[in-house]
Design a protein around this motif. Structure first.
Motif, PDB file in Angstrom:
ATOM      1  N   LEU A 132      19.536  45.527  42.038  1.00 31.92           N
ATOM      2  CA  LEU A 132      20.680  45.088  42.160  1.00 31.92           C
ATOM      3  C   LEU A 132      21.699  45.338  41.198  1.00 31.92           C
ATOM      4  O   LEU A 132      22.960  45.787  41.438  1.00 31.92           O
ATOM      5  CB  LEU A 132      20.808  43.506  42.654  1.00 31.92           C
ATOM      6  CG  LEU A 132      20.433  43.085  44.033  1.00 31.92           C
ATOM      7  CD1 LEU A 132      20.013  41.519  43.726  1.00 31.92           C
ATOM      8  CD2 LEU A 132      21.508  43.253  44.754  1.00 31.92           C
ATOM      9  N   ALA A 133      21.337  45.265  39.968  1.00 28.23           N
ATOM     10  CA  ALA A 133      22.191  45.624  38.720  1.00 28.23           C
ATOM     11  C   ALA A 133      22.398  47.112  38.513  1.00 28.23           C
ATOM     12  O   ALA A 133      23.507  47.316  38.195  1.00 28.23           O
ATOM     13  CB  ALA A 133      21.430  45.203  37.354  1.00 28.23           C
ATOM     14  N   SER A 134      21.465  47.917  38.756  1.00 31.29           N
ATOM     15  CA  SER A 134      21.913  49.350  38.866  1.00 31.29           C
ATOM     16  C   SER A 134      22.660  49.692  40.060  1.00 31.29           C
ATOM     17  O   SER A 134      23.110  50.809  40.068  1.00 31.29           O
ATOM     18  CB  SER A 134      20.568  50.178  38.863  1.00 31.29           C
ATOM     19  OG  SER A 134      19.900  50.040  40.340  1.00 31.29           O
ATOM     20  N   GLY A 135      22.789  49.100  41.170  1.00 33.00           N
ATOM     21  CA  GLY A 135      23.408  49.219  42.275  1.00 33.00           C
ATOM     22  C   GLY A 135      22.703  50.188  43.323  1.00 33.00           C
ATOM     23  O   GLY A 135      23.072  50.770  44.456  1.00 33.00           O
TER      24      GLY A 135
ATOM     25  N   MET B 134      23.600  43.454  51.108  1.00 27.81           N
ATOM     26  CA  MET B 134      23.217  43.524  52.420  1.00 27.81           C
ATOM     27  C   MET B 134      21.835  44.186  52.840  1.00 27.81           C
ATOM     28  O   MET B 134      21.235  43.463  53.660  1.00 27.81           O
ATOM     29  CB  MET B 134      24.213  44.449  53.226  1.00 27.81           C
ATOM     30  CG  MET B 134      25.493  43.632  53.677  1.00 27.81           C
ATOM     31  SD  MET B 134      25.272  42.410  55.015  1.00 27.81           S
ATOM     32  CE  MET B 134      25.243  43.111  56.231  1.00 27.81           C
ATOM     33  N   ASP B 135      21.367  45.198  52.070  1.00 31.80           N
ATOM     34  CA  ASP B 135      19.868  45.470  52.155  1.00 31.80           C
ATOM     35  C   ASP B 135      19.055  44.532  51.647  1.00 31.80           C
ATOM     36  O   ASP B 135      17.891  44.380  52.368  1.00 31.80           O
ATOM     37  CB  ASP B 135      19.694  46.735  51.219  1.00 31.80           C
ATOM     38  CG  ASP B 135      20.892  47.874  51.798  1.00 31.80           C
ATOM     39  OD1 ASP B 135      21.382  47.651  53.093  1.00 31.80           O
ATOM     40  OD2 ASP B 135      20.857  49.127  51.125  1.00 31.80           O
TER      41      ASP B 135
ATOM     42  N   ILE C 263      21.951  38.064  40.416  1.00 35.53           N
ATOM     43  CA  ILE C 263      22.797  39.363  39.954  1.00 35.53           C
ATOM     44  C   ILE C 263      23.777  38.740  38.690  1.00 35.53           C
ATOM     45  O   ILE C 263      23.756  39.489  37.693  1.00 35.53           O
ATOM     46  CB  ILE C 263      24.019  39.568  40.920  1.00 35.53           C
ATOM     47  CG1 ILE C 263      23.358  39.961  42.267  1.00 35.53           C
ATOM     48  CG2 ILE C 263      25.351  40.153  40.396  1.00 35.53           C
ATOM     49  CD1 ILE C 263      24.138  40.123  43.401  1.00 35.53           C
ATOM     50  N   ASP C 264      23.834  37.320  38.660  1.00 38.89           N
ATOM     51  CA  ASP C 264      24.680  36.832  37.452  1.00 38.89           C
ATOM     52  C   ASP C 264      23.847  36.421  36.352  1.00 38.89           C
ATOM     53  O   ASP C 264      24.125  36.012  35.159  1.00 38.89           O
ATOM     54  CB  ASP C 264      25.329  35.593  37.781  1.00 38.89           C
ATOM     55  CG  ASP C 264      26.367  35.714  38.856  1.00 38.89           C
ATOM     56  OD1 ASP C 264      26.975  36.776  38.856  1.00 38.89           O
ATOM     57  OD2 ASP C 264      26.783  34.916  39.622  1.00 38.89           O
TER      58      ASP C 264
ATOM     59  N   PRO D 281      30.663  42.213  46.603  1.00 39.76           N
ATOM     60  CA  PRO D 281      29.497  42.784  47.679  1.00 39.76           C
ATOM     61  C   PRO D 281      28.825  41.552  48.224  1.00 39.76           C
ATOM     62  O   PRO D 281      27.965  41.752  49.172  1.00 39.76           O
ATOM     63  CB  PRO D 281      28.603  43.052  46.496  1.00 39.76           C
ATOM     64  CG  PRO D 281      29.432  43.390  45.439  1.00 39.76           C
ATOM     65  CD  PRO D 281      30.602  42.414  45.332  1.00 39.76           C
ATOM     66  N   GLN D 282      29.466  40.097  48.412  1.00 36.89           N
ATOM     67  CA  GLN D 282      28.775  39.263  49.185  1.00 36.89           C
ATOM     68  C   GLN D 282      29.685  38.908  50.574  1.00 36.89           C
ATOM     69  O   GLN D 282      29.332  38.016  51.182  1.00 36.89           O
ATOM     70  CB  GLN D 282      28.688  37.832  48.134  1.00 36.89           C
ATOM     71  CG  GLN D 282      27.775  38.022  46.958  1.00 36.89           C
ATOM     72  CD  GLN D 282      26.296  38.038  47.527  1.00 36.89           C
ATOM     73  OE1 GLN D 282      25.746  38.187  48.651  1.00 36.89           O
ATOM     74  NE2 GLN D 282      25.392  37.777  46.548  1.00 36.89           N
TER      75      GLN D 282
END
Ligand code: CMC
Length: 405
Positions: free
Chosen positions: A104-107, A112-113, A159-160, A363-364
């Motif tokens: 998630l951090a790297s994108g 959604m996935d 993510i945070d 993204p949420q």
């Protein structure tokens, strides 16, 4: 031995060709009692959307869609208690979310996935996963409805880089779904007006007849496949920027206009020039247009008004920006779209501005759409399973004429 005469197809090739329409525009592809859409209105099981947005809560609407009627107060209390008791995630799902922190951090992975995979994993441990019986469908729908906000909350915590909030119970049982979602994402109980705006957005997003994601879910259910697979398919379809992903892209577009033109440009010709360039390059403007509504999406003004009212009261959002500027820019963009292209905003346009000014991470936005639309998908999946015929259309062949290998 006599051979039976070949059975004639119900629709001849000539008839099928005569009604062909690219993207199935204008084609009735099935029956539903869940929702109806006309140019002039939107109704969930006969209740008009303005009435629901003003007078109902999301939990009431979810009950209406899933159980088929308006709940009595005791039915609603039972339903809400069931949802609260189903909020916590099985360990395999939480562990999966935690294991995806780096991606998630790297994108490489997007919310959604991750959400789509969480729904699949949930199916592996749901005691009813392989049953398409009506009662099992209802139990699974409630579990999905209860657990998806928890998945979103946990994902945001990962993510945070924070400890997971509400790991044991899926948040705070004193809070309704919208408030609990915001609580799990941030760790703070939201102001009542913030929770109500999100609650209304969930009502508006809950159902929309044969949109692409619901139709995907119905196609999957129509093979007599299972509910978790059909919902996972719905999530994949909703992610696209032409469908639910538009709420994120609409906000990204506004941020781009603000960056390119500068804050001082709101209300000036600089924004007109930006838009003209977009028209000249045939760029799709996200959060505008609709396959069915050609004179405006009934949901958009409802959310715009509520979101703007919150932004007006709040001069500083959690990101430190004056919230109202996004609505002022958005209104100018809407005006230009209408004047130059005669295209109205859809619900995703005010959603982007509303969630952004409330400090919800972009993204949420589409995952939150899922937290709501899962009610519509599940209602349609149960309806399809209850009265099934496989969905199997024809195609118009455009390839080579028959030839020898
Ligand atoms: N920006 C620029 N032009 C547009 C837009 C737009 N957003 N929407 C439609 N048009 C143009 C389109 O290019 C076409 O032009 P032309 O005739 O020159 O080719 C004309 O308007 C007619 O389009 P249409 O036939 O009405 O469009 P459609 O039914 O094929 O597609 C749509 C509907 C929603 C996919 C499309 O309007 C679009 O791509 N919008 C942007 C994405 C978006 O906001 N999606 C959210 C949809 S509603 C809520 C949801 O599902 O989440």
């Amino acid at each position: 031995m006599t051979t039976a005469a070949a059975k004639a197809p119900a629709v001849t090739k000539e008839q099928a060709e005569a009604i062909y329409s690219k993207g199935l525009e204008g084609i009735i592809a099935g029956e539903t009692a869940v929702c109806s859409i006309e140019q002039g209105g939107l109704w969930y099981r006969g209740y008009e959307i303005h009435d629901l947005a003003q007078n109902a809560t999301f939990e009431e609407v979810a009950f209406l869609l899933l159980e088929g009627h308006k709940p009595s107060s005791s039915e609603l209390a039972r339903f809400k208690a069931e949802l609260v008791s189903e909020r916590a995630l099985p360990g395999v799902v939480t562990n999966f979310i935690e294991s995806m922190g780096g991606n998630l951090a790297s994108g490489r992975a997007v919310p959604m996935d991750i959400l789509r995979s969480c729904v699949s994993i949930l199916g592996h441990v749901d005691p009813d996963s392989q049953s398409n019986e009506a009662a099992a469908g209802l139990r699974k729908s409630k579990r999905l409805l209860a657990k998806i906000p928890t998945m979103i909350g946990h994902m945001q915590n990962v993510i945070d880089g924070k400890a997971i909030i509400g790991r044991e119970r899926g948040g705070d049982e004193s809070l309704d779904m919208a408030a609990n979602l915001l609580y799990m994402m941030t760790g703070s109980k939201p102001a009542k007006e913030y929770a109500r705006v999100v609650d209304v957005s969930l009502i508006l997003y809950a159902e929309h007849d044969f949109n692409a994601s619901t139709f995907t879910s119905r196609c999957i259910a129509g093979t007599l496949s299972d509910m978790h697979g059909a919902v996972a398919g719905g999530i994949a379809a909703l992610k696209g920027p032409l469908h639910g992903g538009a709420n994120e892209m609409a906000m990204e577009m506004l941020k781009e206009i603000m960056k390119d033109c500068g804050e001082g440009a709101i209300g000036t010709k600089a924004v007109d020039d930006w838009m003209q360039k977009a028209f000249d390059t045939k760029r799709k403007l996200m959060g505008f247009g609709h396959r069915v509504y050609k004179n405006g999406d009934h949901r958009a003004p409802i959310l715009h008004k509520l979101g703007k009212a919150v932004a007006e009261k709040d001069t500083k959002n959690p990101g430190g920006h004056a919230a109202i500027k996004w609505f002022l820019l958005g209104e100018q963009v809407q005006k230009i779209m209408l004047e130059k292209k005669n295209i109205h905003p859809n619900v995703d346009f005010p959603c982007g501005m509303t969630y952004f000014t409330m400090g919800i991470p972009v993204p949420q936005y589409t995952p939150i759409f899922v937290a709501s639309r899962v009610t519509g998908w599940c209602a349609h999946i149960m309806e399809q399973h209850a009265n099934n015929r496989i969905i199997r259309p024809l195609s118009k062949y455009t390839g080579e004429a028959p030839r020898k290998w």
